[in-house]
Scaffold this active site. Structure first.
Site, short mmCIF file in Angstrom:
data_model
loop_
_atom_site.label_atom_id
_atom_site.label_comp_id
_atom_site.label_asym_id
_atom_site.label_seq_id
_atom_site.Cartn_x
_atom_site.Cartn_y
_atom_site.Cartn_z
N ASP A 29 0.82 -1.22 0.00
CA ASP A 29 0.00 0.00 0.00
C ASP A 29 0.86 1.27 0.00
OD1 ASP A 29 -2.37 1.39 -0.04
OD2 ASP A 29 -2.69 1.29 2.13
N ASN A 77 -11.01 -2.53 -5.37
CA ASN A 77 -10.24 -1.57 -6.19
C ASN A 77 -10.91 -1.23 -7.53
OD1 ASN A 77 -6.99 -2.80 -5.02
ND2 ASN A 77 -8.15 -1.04 -4.31
C1 IPE Z 1 -5.31 -2.73 -0.27
O1 IPE Z 1 -4.99 -1.40 -0.44
C2 IPE Z 1 -5.36 -3.43 -1.60
C3 IPE Z 1 -4.07 -3.63 -2.23
C4 IPE Z 1 -2.90 -3.31 -1.76
C5 IPE Z 1 -4.12 -4.26 -3.53
P1 IPE Z 1 -6.13 -0.28 -0.57
O2 IPE Z 1 -5.42 1.01 -0.74
O3 IPE Z 1 -7.09 -0.65 -1.64
O4 IPE Z 1 -6.88 -0.39 0.83
P2 IPE Z 1 -7.69 0.68 1.66
O5 IPE Z 1 -8.64 1.34 0.72
O6 IPE Z 1 -6.69 1.64 2.22
O7 IPE Z 1 -8.35 -0.11 2.75
C1 IPE Z 2 -1.53 0.21 -3.44
O1 IPE Z 2 -1.29 1.57 -3.44
C2 IPE Z 2 -1.73 -0.35 -4.82
C3 IPE Z 2 -3.09 -0.84 -5.10
C4 IPE Z 2 -4.09 -0.85 -4.28
C5 IPE Z 2 -3.33 -1.33 -6.45
P1 IPE Z 2 -2.46 2.63 -3.46
O2 IPE Z 2 -2.82 2.91 -4.89
O3 IPE Z 2 -3.59 2.16 -2.62
O4 IPE Z 2 -1.78 3.89 -2.83
P2 IPE Z 2 -2.42 4.91 -1.80
O5 IPE Z 2 -2.91 4.11 -0.64
O6 IPE Z 2 -3.54 5.61 -2.52
O7 IPE Z 2 -1.31 5.83 -1.43
MG MG Z 3 -4.04 2.39 -0.64
#
Ligand code: IPE
Ligand code: IPE
Ligand code: MG
Length: 253
Positions: A29, A77
């Site tokens: 994340d 997502n």
């Molecule tokens: C979790 O991250 C999913 C992945 C890393 C693929 P998210 O960014 O989607 O999770 P939330 O929204 O912070 O819970």
């Molecule tokens: C994790 O990084 C990757 C996926 C969930 C695909 P994020 O895209 O959630 O990054 P933040 O949390 O918005 O910084």
């Molecule tokens: Mg995230």
């Protein structure tokens, strides 16, 4: 020195080989925030995130950790802007095509878990190719959770079991934890010993709900694209200090 020992020679001296986790899971994340901090579009964070994952996979191989599971895309997502979702699907496909040969050479066995049938057709084709070309590889078990949701996984397992009961192949009393686990996507790789989440969020975001029952959790403020060997080393040192009691009493005879 045997060939196996020489492969593991990079293991930092303060880590105990016997106490390494056998299966590490990561919630990668913070890609978007990493990009924002650099003044870049979010997608650049995803690009750099791929490099961080590649390094971690290599590190697991070098240090003798047999299984790595990474959360790449959750069932939630899909709710992101269309351009970001499209970018990610294309990125996954491109990276798979680019990296497959090296994974074959490095003996990685790649597996994708999740509701794969809902992914774009061309990505599904690359996924199938990568799984079939590496399925006999004896090296690191690398599982990528794509269109994965812990609740969805549990529901599909319930459906499969219910069908067997309906067909008279199973009795309700036959259903126990071991049987249920065999119906999960992760049946062959088992439960993670260590879960790492980057970017400081203290939640599991629908990841491996069943399998994380007794995993040790390590949460770091580091954003995923900055997660490197030094950070992984810190996570492993922390893990090795944990007392995994599994509900029992310490030093129980
Ligand atoms: C979790 O991250 C999913 C992945 C890393 C693929 P998210 O960014 O989607 O999770 P939330 O929204 O912070 O819970
Ligand atoms: C994790 O990084 C990757 C996926 C969930 C695909 P994020 O895209 O959630 O990054 P933040 O949390 O918005 O910084
Ligand atoms: Mg995230």
């Amino acid at each position: 020195m045997t060939a196996k020992q020489s492969l593991l020679q990079d293991l930092p001296a303060d880590l105990d080989r016997q106490l390494l986790p056998k299966h590490v899971a990561v919630i990668m994340d913070g890609n978007g925030r990493w990009a924002k901090r650099q003044g870049l579009p979010r997608i650049m964070g995803h690009r750099r995130g791929v490099d961080a994952l590649k390094d971690l996979l290599r590190c697991c191989k070098d240090w003798g950790i047999p299984a790595l599971t990474a959360y790449a895309f959750s069932t939630e997502n899909w709710g992101r802007p269309l351009e970001e979702v499209d970018f990610l699907m294309t990125l996954f496909e491109r990276v798979l095509r680019r990296e497959l040969e090296e994974m074959v050479q490095e003996n990685v066995q790649i597996q994708f878990v999740g509701n794969l049938g809902a992914l774009p057709r061309s990505l599904q084709a690359e996924i199938e190719r990568s799984m079939s070309e590496t399925k006999c590889n004896p090296g690191t078990r690398f599982t990528v959770a794509t269109n994965y949701g812990g609740r969805q996984e549990i529901v599909q397992a319930c459906r499969a079991i219910a069908l067997q009961v309906q067909q008279g192949l199973l009795q309700p009393d036959d259903i126990d934890e071991a049987l249920f686990s065999r119906h999960l996507y992760t049946a062959s790789v088992g439960d993670p010993d260590l879960l790492i989440r980057t970017s400081g969020e203290m939640r599991i975001s629908n990841f491996l709900l069943w399998q994380l029952a007794y995993s040790e959790m390590y949460i770091t403020e580091t954003l995923w694209p900055d997660f490197d060997r030094a950070e992984f080393h810190r996570a492993l040192c922390d893990y090795q200090k944990r007392d995994r009691r599994f509900g029992k009493v310490k030093n129980q005879k």
